[in-house]
Scaffold this motif. Structure first.
Motif, short mmCIF file in Angstrom:
data_model
loop_
_atom_site.label_atom_id
_atom_site.label_comp_id
_atom_site.label_asym_id
_atom_site.label_seq_id
_atom_site.Cartn_x
_atom_site.Cartn_y
_atom_site.Cartn_z
N LYS A 9 0.82 -1.21 0.00
CA LYS A 9 0.00 0.00 0.00
C LYS A 9 0.86 1.26 0.00
CE LYS A 9 -3.78 2.13 2.55
NZ LYS A 9 -4.65 2.00 3.74
N TRP A 10 1.99 1.21 0.71
CA TRP A 10 2.81 2.40 0.85
C TRP A 10 4.03 2.40 -0.05
CZ3 TRP A 10 1.83 6.79 3.73
CH2 TRP A 10 0.65 6.74 4.48
N ARG A 11 4.02 1.49 -1.02
CA ARG A 11 5.13 1.49 -1.96
C ARG A 11 5.12 2.83 -2.71
NH1 ARG A 11 6.52 -2.92 -6.55
NH2 ARG A 11 7.48 -3.90 -4.77
N PRO A 12 6.27 3.52 -2.77
CA PRO A 12 6.29 4.83 -3.42
C PRO A 12 5.86 4.72 -4.87
CG PRO A 12 8.36 4.39 -2.29
CD PRO A 12 7.58 3.13 -2.28
N ARG A 13 5.01 5.64 -5.32
CA ARG A 13 4.52 5.59 -6.70
C ARG A 13 5.10 6.69 -7.58
NH1 ARG A 13 1.04 1.56 -6.26
NH2 ARG A 13 0.10 1.30 -4.21
N THR A 14 5.74 7.66 -6.96
CA THR A 14 6.46 8.67 -7.73
C THR A 14 7.83 8.87 -7.08
OG1 THR A 14 5.77 10.53 -6.40
CG2 THR A 14 4.30 9.89 -8.19
N PHE A 15 8.71 9.55 -7.82
CA PHE A 15 10.03 9.81 -7.26
C PHE A 15 9.93 10.62 -5.97
CE2 PHE A 15 11.65 9.12 -11.66
CZ PHE A 15 12.45 8.04 -11.34
N HIS A 16 8.88 11.45 -5.91
CA HIS A 16 8.78 12.34 -4.76
C HIS A 16 8.39 11.61 -3.48
CE1 HIS A 16 9.42 15.60 -7.54
NE2 HIS A 16 8.60 14.95 -8.35
N GLU A 17 7.83 10.41 -3.64
CA GLU A 17 7.48 9.64 -2.45
C GLU A 17 8.61 8.71 -2.00
OE1 GLU A 17 2.84 9.21 -3.87
OE2 GLU A 17 3.92 7.42 -3.22
N LEU A 18 9.66 8.70 -2.77
CA LEU A 18 10.77 7.80 -2.47
C LEU A 18 11.47 8.26 -1.20
CD1 LEU A 18 11.74 5.41 -4.19
CD2 LEU A 18 13.47 6.92 -5.13
N VAL A 19 11.57 7.36 -0.22
CA VAL A 19 12.15 7.77 1.06
C VAL A 19 13.65 7.53 1.07
CG1 VAL A 19 12.10 7.39 3.55
CG2 VAL A 19 10.01 7.20 2.22
N GLY A 20 14.39 8.55 1.41
CA GLY A 20 15.82 8.38 1.71
C GLY A 20 16.75 8.21 0.53
N GLN A 21 16.29 8.43 -0.69
CA GLN A 21 17.18 8.26 -1.85
C GLN A 21 17.20 9.55 -2.67
OE1 GLN A 21 18.87 5.70 -1.58
NE2 GLN A 21 17.64 4.04 -0.74
N HIS A 23 19.40 11.62 -3.63
CA HIS A 23 20.41 11.82 -4.68
C HIS A 23 20.01 11.15 -5.99
CE1 HIS A 23 21.18 8.02 -2.76
NE2 HIS A 23 22.09 7.70 -3.62
N VAL A 24 19.42 9.95 -5.88
CA VAL A 24 18.98 9.24 -7.08
C VAL A 24 17.78 9.96 -7.68
CG1 VAL A 24 18.15 7.05 -7.96
CG2 VAL A 24 19.78 7.08 -6.10
N GLN A 25 16.88 10.35 -6.78
CA GLN A 25 15.68 11.03 -7.20
C GLN A 25 16.02 12.28 -8.03
OE1 GLN A 25 13.23 12.30 -3.89
NE2 GLN A 25 12.60 14.09 -5.04
N ARG A 26 16.92 13.11 -7.51
CA ARG A 26 17.23 14.37 -8.18
C ARG A 26 17.86 14.11 -9.54
NH1 ARG A 26 21.06 16.76 -4.89
NH2 ARG A 26 19.56 16.42 -3.22
N ALA A 27 18.79 13.16 -9.60
CA ALA A 27 19.48 12.89 -10.87
C ALA A 27 18.50 12.40 -11.93
CB ALA A 27 20.58 11.85 -10.64
N LEU A 28 17.59 11.51 -11.54
CA LEU A 28 16.66 10.96 -12.52
C LEU A 28 15.61 11.97 -12.93
CD1 LEU A 28 16.24 7.29 -11.23
CD2 LEU A 28 17.47 8.08 -13.24
N VAL A 29 15.12 12.75 -11.96
CA VAL A 29 14.11 13.76 -12.28
C VAL A 29 14.69 14.77 -13.28
CG1 VAL A 29 12.82 15.72 -11.35
CG2 VAL A 29 12.72 13.51 -10.21
#
Ligand SMILES: [Zn+2]
Length: 646
Positions: A9-21, A23-29
């Motif tokens: 249910k709480w699996r992140p569905r967008t990069f913005h919901e990704l917890v604790g990553q 650096h990866v989020q910013r690079a990919l976005v």
């Protein structure tokens, strides 16, 4: 009402919901927004840090049809509602191809996979290949993959994931953009669980979340699965005692109590705490590691109080405790602890090795014998000791209210320290000109401790717990002839079952050739010395089929979420250490209700010991005298049998 497990249910569905990553989020976005996506990414990191989740999010970004910006409709914020997004979230998107390299190592497998790469996607704009555990591919498979990575068709993105990037050929590494996914620290896990449980309106104790955060070993997915288990276990709530029982974790408060006994230079308390611990059949080496870790945090607390972490939810307690040691003592104890840890492999049995190390710490104090004034600790998390006086069992009661005390500057504001003005954090007790290492001979000439003065006052209060009960069990350790020889094996002869356990675990190698059955599995369990999640999982298993090469362990469907390759490997290794070569495989299946799992067995034995202890105590003449003279009553929940020393 259908219940959806938290992890899903709480699996992140967008990069913005990704917890604790982040650096990866910013690079990919950024790459997505600027339309400069690389064709192959390599994600490294331990299991459960979100590799599959990332792959799904990226697949959505590439295939969402809800009008993203850019020529190709790529977006960094997929809608989550269009047909493609839904299909990906539900795991039925044909152009997201997930491959577990661990199970498809052959070159034919890779060829077959890569033959399909050239075909256009059927459902979306891009095909996304997620190859997990990519280091498991054979050399020829790598060569086949390499050709595709050199010239991939424009509609294909590769996401490679591995726990072990060092096993990848440099040629593959050089063609991928590499990201290291971060291990999730307990603080972050606790933070996230607080958020999730509040939103789910599930009652919880923060201390319980710290246990879960630590047990998850850096994996948010495991943390969520464990939380689901804990909710089921605690009938809708997440309570500390439930979680501790569920995980079979060593209660951190016992380790704190040991360090507290060091602060008080109270040898009797030290030994009785070890006896209490022994009852849980702990890994004594891990106990010593925990003590060293606390000593490290005490040293930090003494010098840079603000830098003390809250990794066990005990920051304030550590700060208060730090003011009760001299800096020299902390350094000395740490060094002795680390050395004692190294010496453990030579020790006849681990429990006495732990006791000797702790005693050595006190024996070599520069101050020698005299005790510091025994000030009560103001910020104690729990009343851990003296079952005779306390009316609560520390493992049952839970009082996280110590936050009501303000400890901004614990060292100077500490009311206990104010009372006994002689105790100053760093400079206080050190004798002039006598630094860390005193001459051992000089120290040894004095008795290492005395049992007099301050003890006498509390002797009355402690009496009920002492007579021949905890003591009688901490002493025979030395006189137990063969038990400690090779294994800290089962030594209690409570039931006939444990008698058979004894004979097995004493000669694990001799029996190595025979097939394993469930009785043998039970008998072996403790000798395997599994730890953490693996132990938790294995304790819920029954022995299934064994053909001498493959051992099938049956796993109740309720535990399925915890199943992972790594646990099979660890159990296999532990068996191997006992001279039993097996490939371990889990099979999810309803368990035979007529057989006990190791966990059920341990629970039953603990109950038996408790009942026996109460029986012994209520027939104890000293206790009977107390009852007659003072109208005392025995608080059964406070009884902690120490007879289960392993
Ligand atoms: Zn969409």
């Amino acid at each position: 009402m259908s219940y959806q497990v938290l992890a899903r249910k709480w699996r992140p569905r967008t990069f913005h919901e990704l917890v604790g990553q982040a650096h990866v989020q910013r690079a990919l976005v950024n790459a997505l927004d600027q339309g400069r996506l690389h064709h192959a990414y390599l994600f490294t990191g331990t299991r459960g840090v979100g590799k599959t989740t990332l792959a799904r999010i990226l697949a959505k970004c590439l295939n969402c049809t809800a009008g993203g910006q850019g020529d190709e409709g790529i977006t960094s914020t997929p809608c989550g509602e269009c047909a493609n997004c839904c299909a990906i979230d539900e795991g039925r998107f044909v152009d997201l191809i997930e491959v577990d390299a661990a199970s498809r190592t052959k070159v034919e497998d890779t060829r077959e996979l890569l033959d399909n790469v050239q075909y256009a996607p059927t459902q979306g704009r891009y095909k996304v290949y997620l190859i997990d555990e990519v280091h498991m591919l054979s050399t020829s498979s790598f060569n086949a993959l390499l050709k595709t990575l050199e010239e991939p068709p424009p509609h294909v993105k590769f996401l490679l994931a591995t726990t072990d990037p060092h096993k990848l050929p440099a040629t593959v590494l050089s063609r991928c953009l590499q990201f290291t996914l971060k291990h999730m620290p307990p603080e972050r896990v606790v933070e996230h669980l607080q958020h999730v449980l509040s939103a789910e309106q599930v009652n919880f104790e923060e201390r319980a979340l710290w246990l879960l955060g630590k047990a998850a070993e850096g994996s948010m997915r495991d943390a969520m699965s464990l939380t689901d288990q804990a909710i089921a276990f605690g009938q809708g709530e997440v309570r500390y005692t439930d979680v501790a029982a569920m995980l079979g974790t060593l209660d951190h408060r016992h380790v704190l109590a040991l360090v507290e006994a060091l602060a008080e230079v109270d040898v009797a308390k030290l030994l009785s705490e070890v006896a209490t611990l022994a009852e849980q059949g702990p890994d004594f080496a891990a106990v010593l590691d925990d003590i060293s870790a606390i000593l490290h945090r005490l040293a930090v607390a003494q010098m840079v109080p603000n830098a003390v972490d809250n990794s066990h939810g005990d920051r304030e307690f550590i700060l208060a405790l730090a003011s009760r040691f001299t800096a020299e003592d902390v350094q000395l104890y740490y060094q002795i602890g680390i050395q004692g840890r190294g010496d453990m492999i030579h020790a006849p049995d681990l429990r006495s090795a732990l006791e000797m190390t702790l005693l050595r710490m006190l024996a070599f104090r520069p101050q020698g014998v005299p005790k510091p004034p025994q000030t009560p600790l103001p910020l104690k998390p729990e009343p851990l000791e003296s079952p005779g006086t306390a009316s609560t069992d520390p493992t049952i009661s839970a009082t996280p209210e110590r936050s009501t005390l303000q400890v901004d500057e614990p060292v100077s504001n500490d009311p206990g320290a104010a009372e006994a003005s002689s105790v100053e954090p760093v400079s206080g007790q050190s004798e002039p000109g006598n630094p860390v290492f005193a001459d051992p001979a000089a120290v040894a000439s004095a008795p290492p401790w005395d049992a007099g003065d301050t003890q006498a006052a509390s002797a009355m209060a402690l009496a009920p717990s002492e007579p021949g009960f905890e003591h009688s069990t901490s002493e025979p350790e030395a006189s137990k002839p063969a038990a400690g020889e090779s294994e800290p094996a089962e030594t209690d002869a409570v039931t006939e079952q444990s008698a058979t356990e004894h004979s097995f675990s004493e000669h694990p190698g001799v029996e190595g050739a025979a097939y394993l059955d469930h009785n043998r599995w039970l008998a072996l369990f403790d000798a395997l010395k599994l730890g953490g999640l693996t132990r938790n999982l294995a304790a819920h298993c029954q022995c299934g089929h064994d053909d001498g090469r493959t051992l099938v362990l049956l796993l109740a469907p309720s535990q399925e979420a915890m199943r992972a390759e790594i646990h099979q490997q660890r159990i296999g290794k532990a068996l191997q250490a006992q001279g039993i070569e097996r490939q371990v495989v889990f099979e999810v299946k309803a368990l035979d209700p007529a057989l006990e799992t190791p966990q059920q067995r341990d629970q039953r034995l603990a109950q038996q010991r408790h009942a026996q202890a109460i029986d012994t105590l209520s027939h104890d003449p000293n206790i009977q005298k107390l009852q007659q003279a003072f109208g005392a009553t025995l608080v059964e929940t406070s009884v902690k049998p120490a007879s289960a020393s392993r």
